[in-house]
Design a protein around this motif. Structure first.
Motif, mmCIF file in Angstrom:
data_model
loop_
_atom_site.group_PDB
_atom_site.id
_atom_site.type_symbol
_atom_site.label_atom_id
_atom_site.label_comp_id
_atom_site.label_asym_id
_atom_site.label_seq_id
_atom_site.Cartn_x
_atom_site.Cartn_y
_atom_site.Cartn_z
ATOM 1 N N CYS A 2 31.387 33.298 38.061
ATOM 2 C CA CYS A 2 32.733 33.873 38.164
ATOM 3 C C CYS A 2 32.643 35.299 38.708
ATOM 4 C CB CYS A 2 33.387 33.969 36.782
ATOM 5 S SG CYS A 2 33.671 32.396 35.945
ATOM 6 N N ALA A 3 33.735 35.766 39.250
ATOM 7 C CA ALA A 3 33.846 37.183 39.595
ATOM 8 C C ALA A 3 33.958 37.946 38.276
ATOM 9 C CB ALA A 3 35.078 37.432 40.454
ATOM 10 N N ILE A 4 33.138 38.967 38.109
ATOM 11 C CA ILE A 4 33.145 39.762 36.883
ATOM 12 C C ILE A 4 33.464 41.206 37.255
ATOM 13 C CG2 ILE A 4 31.772 40.592 34.914
ATOM 14 C CD1 ILE A 4 32.169 37.549 34.871
ATOM 15 N N ARG A 5 34.438 41.768 36.527
ATOM 16 C CA ARG A 5 34.777 43.186 36.711
ATOM 17 C C ARG A 5 34.749 43.858 35.346
ATOM 18 N NH1 ARG A 5 39.714 45.935 36.644
ATOM 19 N NH2 ARG A 5 40.807 43.939 36.678
ATOM 20 N N VAL A 6 33.821 44.797 35.189
ATOM 21 C CA VAL A 6 33.692 45.551 33.947
ATOM 22 C C VAL A 6 34.771 46.624 33.928
ATOM 23 C CG1 VAL A 6 32.187 47.062 32.590
ATOM 24 C CG2 VAL A 6 31.201 45.106 33.813
ATOM 25 N N THR A 7 35.467 46.728 32.795
ATOM 26 C CA THR A 7 36.542 47.718 32.657
ATOM 27 C C THR A 7 36.287 48.701 31.526
ATOM 28 O OG1 THR A 7 37.804 46.247 31.215
ATOM 29 C CG2 THR A 7 38.269 46.122 33.592
ATOM 30 N N GLY A 8 35.218 48.507 30.769
ATOM 31 C CA GLY A 8 34.898 49.414 29.679
ATOM 32 C C GLY A 8 33.428 49.384 29.353
ATOM 33 N N LEU A 19 40.070 39.927 32.294
ATOM 34 C CA LEU A 19 40.416 38.503 32.186
ATOM 35 C C LEU A 19 40.539 37.922 33.586
ATOM 36 C CD1 LEU A 19 43.358 38.647 29.597
ATOM 37 C CD2 LEU A 19 40.964 38.128 29.123
ATOM 38 N N ASN A 20 40.120 36.690 33.747
ATOM 39 C CA ASN A 20 40.437 35.904 34.943
ATOM 40 C C ASN A 20 40.272 34.436 34.565
ATOM 41 O OD1 ASN A 20 37.805 34.858 35.806
ATOM 42 N ND2 ASN A 20 37.327 36.907 36.558
ATOM 43 N N THR A 21 40.887 33.565 35.313
ATOM 44 C CA THR A 21 40.915 32.142 34.980
ATOM 45 C C THR A 21 39.518 31.564 34.818
ATOM 46 O OG1 THR A 21 42.990 31.948 36.171
ATOM 47 C CG2 THR A 21 41.833 29.897 35.704
ATOM 48 N N CYS A 22 38.611 31.914 35.705
ATOM 49 C CA CYS A 22 37.244 31.389 35.661
ATOM 50 C C CYS A 22 36.532 31.817 34.377
ATOM 51 C CB CYS A 22 36.480 31.867 36.899
ATOM 52 S SG CYS A 22 34.789 31.264 37.010
ATOM 53 N N VAL A 23 36.576 33.091 34.057
ATOM 54 C CA VAL A 23 35.926 33.618 32.858
ATOM 55 C C VAL A 23 36.558 33.026 31.609
ATOM 56 C CG1 VAL A 23 35.639 35.724 31.463
ATOM 57 C CG2 VAL A 23 35.129 35.774 33.907
ATOM 58 N N LYS A 51 38.212 30.254 31.129
ATOM 59 C CA LYS A 51 37.904 28.827 30.977
ATOM 60 C C LYS A 51 36.451 28.634 30.536
ATOM 61 C CE LYS A 51 38.170 24.413 33.477
ATOM 62 N NZ LYS A 51 38.071 23.689 32.243
ATOM 63 N N TYR A 52 35.530 29.375 31.150
ATOM 64 C CA TYR A 52 34.115 29.248 30.800
ATOM 65 C C TYR A 52 33.901 29.533 29.313
ATOM 66 C CZ TYR A 52 29.061 29.516 31.120
ATOM 67 O OH TYR A 52 27.717 29.286 30.944
ATOM 68 N N ILE A 53 34.461 30.630 28.831
ATOM 69 C CA ILE A 53 34.276 31.013 27.427
ATOM 70 C C ILE A 53 34.913 29.983 26.493
ATOM 71 C CG2 ILE A 53 34.883 32.739 25.678
ATOM 72 C CD1 ILE A 53 34.569 34.860 27.952
ATOM 73 N N ALA A 54 36.143 29.603 26.767
ATOM 74 C CA ALA A 54 36.852 28.651 25.898
ATOM 75 C C ALA A 54 36.174 27.277 25.875
ATOM 76 C CB ALA A 54 38.302 28.520 26.345
ATOM 77 N N ASP A 55 35.629 26.852 27.016
ATOM 78 C CA ASP A 55 35.009 25.530 27.112
ATOM 79 C C ASP A 55 33.577 25.474 26.591
ATOM 80 O OD1 ASP A 55 37.338 24.649 28.277
ATOM 81 O OD2 ASP A 55 36.499 24.448 30.306
ATOM 82 N N ARG A 56 32.832 26.574 26.684
ATOM 83 C CA ARG A 56 31.395 26.513 26.415
ATOM 84 C C ARG A 56 30.929 27.271 25.189
ATOM 85 N NH1 ARG A 56 30.152 26.519 32.478
ATOM 86 N NH2 ARG A 56 30.329 24.296 32.885
ATOM 87 N N PHE A 57 31.755 28.173 24.674
ATOM 88 C CA PHE A 57 31.343 28.950 23.515
ATOM 89 C C PHE A 57 32.070 28.434 22.272
ATOM 90 C CE2 PHE A 57 30.446 32.985 26.254
ATOM 91 C CZ PHE A 57 29.407 32.325 26.880
ATOM 92 N N ARG A 58 31.469 28.655 21.122
ATOM 93 C CA ARG A 58 32.026 28.176 19.856
ATOM 94 C C ARG A 58 33.140 29.113 19.381
ATOM 95 N NH1 ARG A 58 31.084 29.659 14.844
ATOM 96 N NH2 ARG A 58 29.202 30.819 15.340
ATOM 97 N N TYR A 59 34.302 28.544 19.122
ATOM 98 C CA TYR A 59 35.411 29.321 18.572
ATOM 99 C C TYR A 59 34.989 29.827 17.197
ATOM 100 C CZ TYR A 59 39.969 30.523 16.640
ATOM 101 O OH TYR A 59 41.012 31.185 16.052
ATOM 102 N N ALA A 60 35.199 31.122 16.939
ATOM 103 C CA ALA A 60 34.727 31.718 15.683
ATOM 104 C C ALA A 60 35.848 32.373 14.886
ATOM 105 C CB ALA A 60 33.625 32.726 15.998
ATOM 106 N N GLY A 61 37.085 31.989 15.138
ATOM 107 C CA GLY A 61 38.198 32.523 14.364
ATOM 108 C C GLY A 61 38.865 33.708 15.026
#
Length: 170
Positions: free
Chosen positions: A92-98, A121-125, A127-137
């Motif tokens: 994905c395109a990544i832009r650091v803001t902080g 935030l961007n659609t690619c990032v 989606k990747y996080i929501a689909d591949r990482f474990r939701y932790a609350g």
């Protein structure tokens, strides 16, 4: 002061204890626990640039003491390695803001201490996080939390992902 048999014995004993401490990892444990850091913004920025990771600053600056800047001064090398690994994994395109600039929440694993990076935030990032990482609350402020397989924590805040890098991997 003359060296006596007793002082030779004490020296030998200290040498053995020192060697044992080094072998068992007890010597300089505080130093070993301290994360490796980039001293300057330019050093870390060069690594990001080489990996194709962009960054922006609302103030157009990199001064660590200004809240409207994006600074990488004194950032952990694992944090830079982590965002680069994330870029490679996601494609994905990544832009650091902080980065390590003032104005973020305090604490041991904070931005200022070099553990956190914010990315846009961007659609690619997203989606990747929501689909591949474990939701932790949810965090206390309501941010959705996701934990990566590498143990890093991604918090979806209003305008960006607040990422805590404990390791330099995804």
């Amino acid at each position: 002061m003359p060296i006596t048999p007793l002082s030779r014995s004490l020296r030998a004993g200290f040498a053995v204890l020192s060697a044992a401490a080094v072998l068992t990892g007890t010597a300089a444990s505080a130093e070993a626990a301290a994360p490796a850091k980039y001293k300057t913004h330019a050093e870390a920025a060069a690594q990001l640039r080489k990996a194709g990771v962009n960054w922006s600053s609302s103030g157009g600056c990199s001064n660590r003491e200004r809240t409207d800047c994006t600074s990488f001064e004194k950032i952990n090398k694992a944090s830079i390695a982590g965002v680069i690994a994330f870029k490679k994994a996601t494609r994905c395109a990544i832009r650091v803001t902080g980065g390590t600039e003032r104005g973020h929440a305090a604490g041991t694993y904070s931005h200022y201490n070099g553990y956190k990076i914010d990315i846009a935030l961007n659609t690619c990032v997203n989606k990747y996080i929501a689909d591949r990482f474990r939701y932790a609350g949810k965090r206390g402020d309501g941010a959705l939390l996701y934990k990566s397989p590498g143990g890093n924590v991604y918090a979806r805040e209003g305008s960006h992902w607040d990422i805590t890098y404990y390791h330099g991997r995804v």
